[in-house]
Design a protein around this motif. Structure first.
Motif, PDB file in Angstrom:
ATOM      1  N   GLU A 178       0.827  -1.202   0.000  1.00  0.00           N
ATOM      2  CA  GLU A 178       0.000   0.000   0.000  1.00  0.00           C
ATOM      3  C   GLU A 178       0.862   1.252   0.000  1.00  0.00           C
ATOM      4  O   GLU A 178       2.054   1.208   0.331  1.00  0.00           O
ATOM      5  N   GLU A 179       0.241   2.345  -0.397  1.00  0.00           N
ATOM      6  CA  GLU A 179       0.940   3.632  -0.335  1.00  0.00           C
ATOM      7  C   GLU A 179       1.045   4.086   1.118  1.00  0.00           C
ATOM      8  O   GLU A 179       0.222   3.728   1.967  1.00  0.00           O
ATOM      9  N   LEU A 180       2.057   4.892   1.374  1.00  0.00           N
ATOM     10  CA  LEU A 180       2.327   5.366   2.717  1.00  0.00           C
ATOM     11  C   LEU A 180       2.500   6.881   2.668  1.00  0.00           C
ATOM     12  O   LEU A 180       3.144   7.415   1.760  1.00  0.00           O
ATOM     13  N   GLU A 181       1.894   7.573   3.621  1.00  0.00           N
ATOM     14  CA  GLU A 181       2.102   9.016   3.686  1.00  0.00           C
ATOM     15  C   GLU A 181       3.590   9.293   3.907  1.00  0.00           C
ATOM     16  O   GLU A 181       4.238   8.619   4.722  1.00  0.00           O
ATOM     17  N   PRO A 182       4.158  10.265   3.199  1.00  0.00           N
ATOM     18  CA  PRO A 182       5.603  10.505   3.353  1.00  0.00           C
ATOM     19  C   PRO A 182       5.999  10.862   4.777  1.00  0.00           C
ATOM     20  O   PRO A 182       7.095  10.510   5.225  1.00  0.00           O
ATOM     21  N   GLN A 183       5.108  11.570   5.495  1.00  0.00           N
ATOM     22  CA  GLN A 183       5.418  11.883   6.892  1.00  0.00           C
ATOM     23  C   GLN A 183       5.516  10.601   7.725  1.00  0.00           C
ATOM     24  O   GLN A 183       6.385  10.469   8.598  1.00  0.00           O
ATOM     25  N   GLN A 184       4.615   9.658   7.436  1.00  0.00           N
ATOM     26  CA  GLN A 184       4.646   8.385   8.148  1.00  0.00           C
ATOM     27  C   GLN A 184       5.896   7.602   7.784  1.00  0.00           C
ATOM     28  O   GLN A 184       6.519   6.963   8.652  1.00  0.00           O
ATOM     29  N   ALA A 185       6.279   7.645   6.513  1.00  0.00           N
ATOM     30  CA  ALA A 185       7.491   6.945   6.092  1.00  0.00           C
ATOM     31  C   ALA A 185       8.714   7.502   6.814  1.00  0.00           C
ATOM     32  O   ALA A 185       9.582   6.758   7.277  1.00  0.00           O
ATOM     33  N   ARG A 186       8.779   8.824   6.931  1.00  0.00           N
ATOM     34  CA  ARG A 186       9.930   9.427   7.620  1.00  0.00           C
ATOM     35  C   ARG A 186       9.948   9.034   9.092  1.00  0.00           C
ATOM     36  O   ARG A 186      11.003   8.658   9.625  1.00  0.00           O
ATOM     37  N   ALA A 187       8.790   9.136   9.756  1.00  0.00           N
ATOM     38  CA  ALA A 187       8.742   8.789  11.178  1.00  0.00           C
ATOM     39  C   ALA A 187       9.122   7.328  11.388  1.00  0.00           C
ATOM     40  O   ALA A 187       9.874   6.989  12.318  1.00  0.00           O
ATOM     41  N   LEU A 188       8.619   6.443  10.535  1.00  0.00           N
ATOM     42  CA  LEU A 188       8.910   5.018  10.660  1.00  0.00           C
ATOM     43  C   LEU A 188      10.397   4.745  10.470  1.00  0.00           C
ATOM     44  O   LEU A 188      11.022   4.020  11.252  1.00  0.00           O
ATOM     45  N   LEU A 189      10.985   5.345   9.427  1.00  0.00           N
ATOM     46  CA  LEU A 189      12.393   5.078   9.134  1.00  0.00           C
ATOM     47  C   LEU A 189      13.315   5.725  10.161  1.00  0.00           C
ATOM     48  O   LEU A 189      14.364   5.159  10.500  1.00  0.00           O
ATOM     49  N   GLU A 190      12.966   6.908  10.651  1.00  0.00           N
ATOM     50  CA  GLU A 190      13.782   7.511  11.706  1.00  0.00           C
ATOM     51  C   GLU A 190      13.787   6.640  12.951  1.00  0.00           C
ATOM     52  O   GLU A 190      14.828   6.446  13.591  1.00  0.00           O
ATOM     53  N   PHE A 191      12.606   6.121  13.295  1.00  0.00           N
ATOM     54  CA  PHE A 191      12.503   5.218  14.441  1.00  0.00           C
ATOM     55  C   PHE A 191      13.362   3.979  14.215  1.00  0.00           C
ATOM     56  O   PHE A 191      14.111   3.550  15.099  1.00  0.00           O
ATOM     57  N   ALA A 192      13.255   3.380  13.030  1.00  0.00           N
ATOM     58  CA  ALA A 192      13.961   2.132  12.739  1.00  0.00           C
ATOM     59  C   ALA A 192      15.476   2.334  12.726  1.00  0.00           C
ATOM     60  O   ALA A 192      16.229   1.507  13.271  1.00  0.00           O
ATOM     61  N   MET A 193      15.942   3.425  12.131  1.00  0.00           N
ATOM     62  CA  MET A 193      17.384   3.649  12.063  1.00  0.00           C
ATOM     63  C   MET A 193      17.954   4.015  13.423  1.00  0.00           C
ATOM     64  O   MET A 193      19.099   3.676  13.739  1.00  0.00           O
ATOM     65  N   LYS A 194      17.152   4.682  14.248  1.00  0.00           N
ATOM     66  CA  LYS A 194      17.591   4.957  15.614  1.00  0.00           C
ATOM     67  C   LYS A 194      17.737   3.650  16.396  1.00  0.00           C
ATOM     68  O   LYS A 194      18.695   3.471  17.156  1.00  0.00           O
ATOM     69  N   ALA A 195      16.783   2.731  16.210  1.00  0.00           N
ATOM     70  CA  ALA A 195      16.860   1.431  16.877  1.00  0.00           C
ATOM     71  C   ALA A 195      18.092   0.656  16.413  1.00  0.00           C
ATOM     72  O   ALA A 195      18.756  -0.012  17.209  1.00  0.00           O
ATOM     73  N   THR A 196      18.415   0.743  15.137  1.00  0.00           N
ATOM     74  CA  THR A 196      19.606   0.067  14.617  1.00  0.00           C
ATOM     75  C   THR A 196      20.867   0.685  15.194  1.00  0.00           C
ATOM     76  O   THR A 196      21.810  -0.023  15.558  1.00  0.00           O
ATOM     77  N   ARG A 197      20.880   1.996  15.276  1.00  0.00           N
ATOM     78  CA  ARG A 197      22.060   2.679  15.838  1.00  0.00           C
ATOM     79  C   ARG A 197      22.281   2.269  17.287  1.00  0.00           C
ATOM     80  O   ARG A 197      23.409   2.047  17.724  1.00  0.00           O
ATOM     81  N   ALA A 198      21.188   2.162  18.052  1.00  0.00           N
ATOM     82  CA  ALA A 198      21.309   1.749  19.446  1.00  0.00           C
ATOM     83  C   ALA A 198      21.843   0.320  19.536  1.00  0.00           C
ATOM     84  O   ALA A 198      22.685   0.008  20.386  1.00  0.00           O
TER      85      ALA A 198
END
Length: 504
Positions: A178-198
């Motif tokens: 499905e399509e994803l709102e770009p704001q949601q995509a950014r929030a999701l990816l920022e969360f995911a990359m922060k978790a990876t960094r930790a």
């Protein structure tokens, strides 16, 4: 190393597009991603060091590298690279015609491919340079690993990539695209990359991600910033409100009274197992105790339980049966297709035999269960080794003191245990202060705060050092650093060995 990287940067002068240049530099910056250096932050020492080296070189290749780092680097790297690049441009150092287009991208679409289990999201974000050089950033987010980004890559065949994702979802009842709102995509990816960094800051962090993640990490970080910001819920899509203790108890009672649980033969063990299943879903899976999947159940049985929870023999026997009943109870309530329920049950039964091997009851190592229960009043099995290290004297008689009656979780009893541990040092003039520091370190080891404390102790123990010498080094560091958690964690990370004359 910097000289070799600058030599490789000459290839930037031959590429024809900013996309190719950004991918090359992202690969360079990924050379040290997730690594550790003694004495400082790797991004500061190597990343900023590369910027300083390129600035001094002053060649066209160096300028092109600096322009790319100004877009792809960390905030500190980018600021330094931008200043150095401007200085070189003022000196009329040549640069490729495409250099002014580095980072000048606009998002053109955001999509997500999800499995119905809620295990994983594959996020696809497309970009273009003024309508040209369209490309897609693909990031795989794993919710069974704390929502971290575990893989990333870039494709220039955008239409083919999207069409393939649509076809896969159309032919698989367990997939959604499905399509994803770009704001949601950014929030999701920022969360995911922060978790990876930790996770990367841990001792095994880089092993949790794909081999390609480090090469695309800087590129992905920069592209995410090109998406519009928003305050939308980051991840996952169906995160539930926090479960209170009462709400968890009500859910357990509902399960135990359901048809799915009617054949469980030991109600007491089943109740405790249900509590563990619910706690895992609430605390480790974004407040989603009802979510079930083959991967989540396998992770729970074969990884989390053996590391974290002290089970009685009855609970060990009951757990696979209770988990299967939970799948039958929860699956229909989250609208999991029958096919998904069957696949999850199959995974539980396939993991059952391995669970008996993976779960190593401390009693099998010759440890008295009553002793284990004194060290683990909270049932946190992962704490056993560090607590036993902090309080090794817990059984037998010492003079008129019966150690079996002392509780290491009680502050007053802890003091007695530590005094007995220092029976040969009763004459030292600073004994009270010294015992106070031992009590501080023992308390920190008990709760595992910071985790680097036990990690440092293990490294020194592995090198063959005496337990008391190890404790003294930990005390010296804690006393020197004081109440500065980040500095304490960094200092503990730097410990590689004990000096020839350890502090008293």
């Amino acid at each position: 190393m910097f000289a070799e990287m600058l030599l490789a940067a000459r290839e930037l002068l031959a590429v024809r597009s900013p996309l190719d240049a950004e991918l090359m530099v992202s690969d360079m910056l990924g050379a040290w991603w997730g690594r550790r250096l003694r004495g400082g932050d790797v991004e500061q020492i190597l990343g900023e060091g590369l910027v300083d080296y390129a600035a001094k070189a002053g060649t066209p290749a160096a300028l092109t590298l600096l322009i790319s780092v100004a877009y792809l680097g960390t905030a500190r790297q980018a600021a330094k690279a931008e200043g150095a690049a401007l200085a070189l441009m003022e000196s009329d150092v040549a640069r490729p015609r495409w250099a002014d287009r580095v980072g000048a991208v606009k998002p053109t679409g955001s999509y997500v491919s999800r499995d119905v289990y809620g295990d994983q999201d594959t996020v696809v974000c497309t970009f273009a340079y003024n309508g040209e050089d369209r490309h897609a950033l693909v990031v795989v987010v794993d919710y069974n690993m704390g929502g971290m980004a575990r893989d990333a890559w870039v494709s220039s065949q955008v239409d083919k990539l999207l069409e393939q994702a649509r076809l896969e979802a159309a032919g698989n009842a367990l997939l959604r695209f499905e399509e994803l709102e770009p704001q949601q995509a950014r929030a999701l990816l920022e969360f995911a990359m922060k978790a990876t960094r930790a996770a990367a800051h841990g001792r095994t962090g880089p092993k949790l991600v794909s081999d390609s993640y480090s090469a695309y990490h800087a590129f992905a970080r920069a592209r995410v910033k090109a998406l519009p910001p928003g305050r939308m819920r980051p991840a996952p899509a169906h995160t539930e409100a926090p479960y209170s203790r009462d709400r968890r108890a009500m859910l357990a009672a509902e399960f135990l009274a359901s048809d799915a649980a009617e054949n469980l033969s030991d109600p007491s063990a089943a109740s405790r197992c249900a509590d563990h299943i619910i706690d895992y879903g609430c605390d480790q899976d974004f407040g989603r105790p009802m979510r079930v999947s083959p991967t989540k159940c396998e992770t729970f049985l074969l990884d989390w339980l053996p590391r974290k929870v002290l089970l009685t023999p009855a609970e060990q026997d009951a757990m696979p049966h209770v988990l299967s009943a939970w799948v039958r109870f929860a699956g229909p309530r989250i609208d999991l297709p029958d096919e998904g329920v069957r696949a999850t049950l199959d995974a539980v039964w396939e993991a059952t035999a391995r669970f008996t091997e993976a779960y190593r009851d401390p009693a099998t190592f010759g440890l008295d269960r009553s002793l284990v229960e004194r060290l683990l009043p909270d049932g946190d099995l992962s704490a056993l080794a560090r607590r036993a290290f902090a309080f090794p004297l817990l059984q037998g008689m010492r003079g008129s003191t019966n150690l079996d009656l002392l509780n290491p979780a009680d502050e007053a009893d802890r003091r007695i245990l530590l005094e007995i541990d220092h029976a040969d040092e009763l004459g030292r003039p600073d004994l009270e202060e010294h015992l106070a520091w031992h009590e501080e370190i023992a308390g920190r080891l008990w709760v595992g705060d910071p985790p680097q404390l036990w990690e440092a102790a293990q490294r020194l123990i592995d090198l063959g050092h005496d337990r008391h010498d190890v404790l003294h080094v930990l005390i010296e560091i804690a006393e020197r650093i004081g109440d500065h958690p980040d500095e304490l964690a960094a200092a503990l990370d730097d410990i590689a060995d004990i000096p020839d004359e350890p502090p008293a």
